[in-house]
Design a protein around this motif. Structure first.
Motif, PDB file in Angstrom:
ATOM      1  N   GLU A  14       0.816  -1.213   0.000  1.00 45.06           N
ATOM      2  CA  GLU A  14       0.000   0.000   0.000  1.00 45.06           C
ATOM      3  C   GLU A  14       0.853   1.269   0.000  1.00 45.06           C
ATOM      4  OE1 GLU A  14      -2.403  -0.480   3.478  1.00 45.06           O
ATOM      5  OE2 GLU A  14      -0.699  -0.348   4.826  1.00 45.06           O
ATOM      6  N   ARG A  15       2.114   1.146   0.354  1.00 50.06           N
ATOM      7  CA  ARG A  15       2.990   2.321   0.421  1.00 50.06           C
ATOM      8  C   ARG A  15       3.394   2.781  -0.982  1.00 50.06           C
ATOM      9  NH1 ARG A  15       7.811  -0.111   3.622  1.00 50.06           N
ATOM     10  NH2 ARG A  15       7.190  -1.851   2.299  1.00 50.06           N
ATOM     11  N   SER A  96      -9.936  -0.774   2.952  1.00 49.98           N
ATOM     12  CA  SER A  96      -9.287  -1.035   4.230  1.00 49.98           C
ATOM     13  C   SER A  96      -7.866  -0.490   4.282  1.00 49.98           C
ATOM     14  CB  SER A  96      -9.274  -2.539   4.497  1.00 49.98           C
ATOM     15  OG  SER A  96      -8.584  -3.191   3.446  1.00 49.98           O
ATOM     16  N   GLY A  97      -7.378   0.064   3.176  1.00 49.37           N
ATOM     17  CA  GLY A  97      -5.983   0.468   3.108  1.00 49.37           C
ATOM     18  C   GLY A  97      -5.633   1.661   3.963  1.00 49.37           C
ATOM     19  N   ARG A  98      -4.408   1.668   4.407  1.00 51.31           N
ATOM     20  CA  ARG A  98      -3.858   2.753   5.206  1.00 51.31           C
ATOM     21  C   ARG A  98      -3.838   4.076   4.434  1.00 51.31           C
ATOM     22  NH1 ARG A  98       2.377   1.939   6.825  1.00 51.31           N
ATOM     23  NH2 ARG A  98       2.840   4.019   7.579  1.00 51.31           N
ATOM     24  N   PHE A  99      -3.734   3.995   3.107  1.00 48.67           N
ATOM     25  CA  PHE A  99      -3.690   5.183   2.259  1.00 48.67           C
ATOM     26  C   PHE A  99      -4.949   5.249   1.385  1.00 48.67           C
ATOM     27  CE2 PHE A  99       0.750   4.026   3.093  1.00 48.67           C
ATOM     28  CZ  PHE A  99       1.193   5.200   3.690  1.00 48.67           C
ATOM     29  N   HIS A 103      -2.461   2.088  -3.762  1.00 45.88           N
ATOM     30  CA  HIS A 103      -1.579   0.956  -3.513  1.00 45.88           C
ATOM     31  C   HIS A 103      -0.778   0.667  -4.777  1.00 45.88           C
ATOM     32  CE1 HIS A 103      -5.230  -0.758  -5.261  1.00 45.88           C
ATOM     33  NE2 HIS A 103      -4.507  -1.785  -5.670  1.00 45.88           N
ATOM     34  N   GLU A 129       8.939   3.632   7.094  1.00 42.31           N
ATOM     35  CA  GLU A 129       8.051   4.298   8.055  1.00 42.31           C
ATOM     36  C   GLU A 129       8.539   5.717   8.358  1.00 42.31           C
ATOM     37  OE1 GLU A 129       5.006   3.262   8.947  1.00 42.31           O
ATOM     38  OE2 GLU A 129       5.467   1.675   7.514  1.00 42.31           O
TER      39      GLU A 129
END
Length: 158
Positions: A14-15, A96-99, A103, A129
Motif C-alpha cells: 500500500e505504500r 481497508s488500506g492505510r492510504f 496501492h 516508516e
C-alpha cells in the motif's frame, strides 16, 4: 546448455514508491532476464495519480491511468459537489488500506533468478516508516521521473 526457468512474481504494497530509488532501480538493476513487468503504482508528491508501469524488454512507459479517490478528496481545488464528496467518502470507507484506495501492484515475468533479484530491490523502493512520517509532515522527495506521460527506451544494464 542451461535452461532458464520462466517465472513470475507479484509485488503488492500500500505504500508509495520512493521516486528516486525507483528511478535508480529501473536504470541500474533491471537485467535482461526481466522480460515483462506491468501494473500500477503511486508516488509521494503525485499522490492523486494512479500510474501505469508497462515494461517490455529494454523499454518502459509510465502513464497516468486514473485518479485515486483518496487523492482527489485531499485536494481542496477538486471542484466536487457536496454529494460527490460524500459518495467518494462512502466508497473509501469500504477500502481497508492505510492510504485509502492507493496501492502498488506489479507483476514481473522473466527468468526466475533475475526477477527474484529485481523484486528484492524493487521492494526496497517503498517508503520506509520514517520516510512516510517525514512526507506526511511536508517532506518532499526528489522525483526525477518526467512530469508528463513518458516512454523510456534502454537503461544501464542492457
Amino acid at each position: 546448455p542451461s535452461h532458464s526457468v520462466l517465472s513470475s512474481c507479484v509485488i503488492q504494497d500500500e505504500r508509495p514508491f520512493h521516486p528516486q530509488r525507483l528511478w535508480d532501480i529501473y536504470h541500474h538493476h533491471m537485467g535482461t532476464g526481466v522480460y515483462r513487468s506491468k501494473g500500477f503504482f503511486w508516488l509521494p508528491g503525485r499522490d492523486d495519480l494512479a500510474l501505469l508501469w508497462n515494461q517490455a524488454a529494454g523499454s518502459i512507459s509510465l502513464a497516468f491511468i486514473s485518479y485515486w479517490k483518496s487523492g482527489v478528496l485531499e485536494h481542496t481545488d477538486n471542484h466536487l459537489t457536496a454529494e460527490e464528496r460524500q459518495a467518494l467518502q462512502q466508497q473509501l470507507a469500504t477500502s481497508s488500506g492505510r492510504f485509502g484506495d492507493r496501492h502498488c501492484h506489479l507483476t514481473v515475468i522473466g527468468e526466475k533468478a533475475e526477477i527474484e533479484a529485481f523484486a528484492t530491490v524493487l521492494r526496497q523502493c517503498f517508503l520506509t516508516e520514517d520516510e512516510i512520517i517525514w512526507w506526511k509532515t511536508g517532506g518532499i522527495f526528489a522525483d526525477p521521473w518526467p512530469s508528463t506521460v513518458v516512454h523510456l527506451k534502454g537503461h544501464g544494464t542492457l
